[in-house]
Write an enzyme that holds these catalytic residues in place. Structure first.
Site, PDB file in Angstrom:
ATOM      1  N   LYS A 158       0.850  -1.196   0.000  1.00 56.54           N
ATOM      2  CA  LYS A 158       0.000   0.000   0.000  1.00 56.54           C
ATOM      3  C   LYS A 158       0.880   1.239   0.000  1.00 56.54           C
ATOM      4  O   LYS A 158       1.581   1.510   0.974  1.00 56.54           O
ATOM      5  CB  LYS A 158      -0.923   0.043   1.222  1.00 56.54           C
ATOM      6  CG  LYS A 158      -2.035   1.103   1.043  1.00 56.54           C
ATOM      7  CD  LYS A 158      -2.691   1.505   2.339  1.00 56.54           C
ATOM      8  CE  LYS A 158      -1.947   2.623   3.014  1.00 56.54           C
ATOM      9  NZ  LYS A 158      -2.017   3.907   2.255  1.00 56.54           N
ATOM     10  N   GLU A 231      10.605   0.812   9.826  1.00 54.45           N
ATOM     11  CA  GLU A 231      11.599   1.850   9.541  1.00 54.45           C
ATOM     12  C   GLU A 231      10.884   3.177   9.714  1.00 54.45           C
ATOM     13  O   GLU A 231      10.096   3.583   8.856  1.00 54.45           O
ATOM     14  CB  GLU A 231      12.156   1.678   8.118  1.00 54.45           C
ATOM     15  CG  GLU A 231      13.512   2.347   7.910  1.00 54.45           C
ATOM     16  CD  GLU A 231      13.425   3.845   7.720  1.00 54.45           C
ATOM     17  OE1 GLU A 231      13.644   4.572   8.714  1.00 54.45           O
ATOM     18  OE2 GLU A 231      13.152   4.290   6.604  1.00 54.45           O
ATOM     19  N   CYS A 265      14.013  10.765   6.551  1.00 52.25           N
ATOM     20  CA  CYS A 265      14.184  10.324   7.934  1.00 52.25           C
ATOM     21  C   CYS A 265      15.628  10.432   8.399  1.00 52.25           C
ATOM     22  O   CYS A 265      15.895  10.403   9.602  1.00 52.25           O
ATOM     23  CB  CYS A 265      13.667   8.907   8.111  1.00 52.25           C
ATOM     24  SG  CYS A 265      14.348   7.720   6.941  1.00 52.25           S
ATOM     25  N   GLU A 355      10.979  15.357  15.085  1.00 52.43           N
ATOM     26  CA  GLU A 355      11.426  15.298  13.696  1.00 52.43           C
ATOM     27  C   GLU A 355      10.739  16.420  12.911  1.00 52.43           C
ATOM     28  O   GLU A 355       9.512  16.568  12.974  1.00 52.43           O
ATOM     29  CB  GLU A 355      11.064  13.943  13.095  1.00 52.43           C
ATOM     30  CG  GLU A 355      11.528  13.753  11.671  1.00 52.43           C
ATOM     31  CD  GLU A 355      11.195  12.368  11.141  1.00 52.43           C
ATOM     32  OE1 GLU A 355      12.004  11.816  10.377  1.00 52.43           O
ATOM     33  OE2 GLU A 355      10.111  11.841  11.486  1.00 52.43           O
TER      34      GLU A 355
END
Length: 452
Positions: A158, A231, A265, A355
């Protein structure tokens, strides 16, 4: 009637297409097809799986322009970056895992109790549900399907709801070389993803995404004891020691921070500078950052929601923070954000702990090596980091102390198919790329035979 989602070009803010939203019946059909395909694909020889992946790689390479057009339309990326850097990396990963299919190592057979011989088998896990992110839609799809298929698994993928087209086209290309049902793409939203994760016939779930999304996936998967590969987010520290060349280091850090508009990331956004060069380095970093132009040097943020998130982090800066450059939306069209440097920050500030996922660099100072390492490790994430110094002893000590899955020295960001990528803590667990990723998609079986 199938529900659809609008797809928006982030460079213009205008609707560029629509995407279907798969429901439960679509999920059931895709997983059932993958389960049927698994019975044959798991028995295919490594050479057969290698050949299929090599043909997919060749087809992707030959149609690079077509894939780039789709990627740019839904991400706003600089087209030359997609063509010259990202698609070649996708092709490289496919070819690496094609080779890995024929290099699976195991323990030698042996007698560990009298009259009995033991053999270790590595087998495919089964049907893999995989969820890809919007920041690298094609690359992350490849990173997921390549090791899974190479090991003999089948895949239902997906893609992110805002960037599905390259994954769909990849499945169309791959269909020529794979059995029916071996690799299926389901477009949809979070509910589609949850339905896929909780499906009882799914054996392993892999996601690349935010920490929040990873926790959601792990929670749903835990109810059925499914294996997970996560991840997730990152908040990379870059420790700059006083012996560096200021100009070249600033250039390298800005490149690492603003690549893909900071939507990475591993983005080099959290800069920690030795106090003896802090002011001089901030000035150099600000000069380099201010010279970068959104739309020419990097693309827009992915969506209006992502733009609002970055604007919110800036608007909530504490009074002791200083915006050295940027800090605002860039232009009136699309979701661009100006290159930004923020100094004067403290460890518990929101923008340091969270983040950012935008073209923003934060700067803190540290007095000595232990303090710098403590600041670097003082966040929940553990994906990537870097050390900038000419002193090999400093580099060796600090890289050993950094609690991150990847440490670069005097660079930040390069990845190769042969080396693992993955983190610790709130950055998840499991590895992408390398033989370690291939092993993630296998299970270990012990077979013992008694010889009378």
């Amino acid at each position: 009637m199938t529900r659809t989602l609008d797809l928006t070009d982030p460079a213009t803010g205008e609707v560029s297409g629509t995407s279907p939203v798969a429901g439960q019946s679509d999920v059931d059909a895709a997983v059932a097809a993958a389960a049927r395909a698994f019975t044959g694909w798991r028995r295919s020889t490594p050479a057969q799986r290698q050949l299929a992946l090599l043909k997919i790689a060749d087809a992707l390479e030959a149609r690079a322009g077509e894939f780039a057009d789709l990627e740019v339309r839904e991400t706003g990326k600089i087209r030359s970056v997609v063509v010259d850097e990202e698609i070649p990396e996708c092709v490289s990963a496919l070819r690496f895992f094609a080779g890995a299919a024929r290099q699976l190592e195991g323990t030698a057979a042996g007698e560990y109790t009298a009259g009995h011989t033991s053999v270790i088998r590595r087998e495919p896990v089964g049907v893999c549900a995989q969820i890809a992110p919007w920041n690298y839609p094609l690359m992350m799809a490849v990173w997921k399907i390549a090791p899974a298929l190479a090991a003999g698994n089948t895949v239902v993928l997906k893609p992110a709801e805002t960037t599905p087209s390259t994954a769909v086209r990849l499945a169309e290309v791959a269909a020529e070389f794979l059995p029916d049902g071996a690799f299926t793409v389901l477009c949809g939203d979070r509910d589609t993803g949850r339905a896929l994760v909780r499906h009882p016939r799914v054996d392993l779930v892999s996601i690349t995404g935010s920490t929040r999304a990873g926790i959601d996936v792990a929670t749903v998967a835990a109810a059925d004891l499914k294996r997970t590969h996560l991840e997730l987010g990152g908040n990379a520290p870059l420790l700059v020691f006083p012996d560096v060349d200021l100009a070249s280091t600033a250039e390298g850090i800005v490149d690492a921070a603003f690549y893909n508009a900071g939507q990475d990331c591993t983005a080099g956004s959290r800069v920690l500078v030795h106090e003896s060069i802090h002011d001089e380095f901030v000035a150099e970093l600000t000069k380099v950052a201010a010279a970068r132009t959104p739309g020419a040097d990097f693309g827009p943020l992915n969506s209006a929601a992502q733009l609002a998130r970055v604007e919110g982090l800036i608007s909530r800066l504490p009074s002791h923070a200083r915006i050295e450059t940027g800090g605002t939306r860039f232009g009136s069209r699309g979701f661009f954000f100006a290159p930004t440097v923020v100094s004067g920050l403290r460890q518990d500030d929101e923008i340091v702990q969270e983040e950012i996922f935008g073209p923003v660099i934060t700067v803190q100072s540290f007095p000595d090596e232990p303090a710098g390492v403590a600041l670097a490790n003082g966040v929940p994430y553990g994906l990537a980091s870097s050390v900038w110094t000419r002193d090999l002893a400093v580099a060796a000590r600090v890289s050993a102390e950094l609690d991150f899955g990847c440490v670069w020295v005097n660079t930040h960001g390069p990845l190769v198919a042969e080396m693992p990528h993955g983190g610790f803590g709130h950055s998840g667990h499991g590895k992408d790329l390398s033989a370690y990723a291939f092993a993630e998609y296998t299970r270990v079986k012990h077979v013992m035979t008694r010889f009378a």
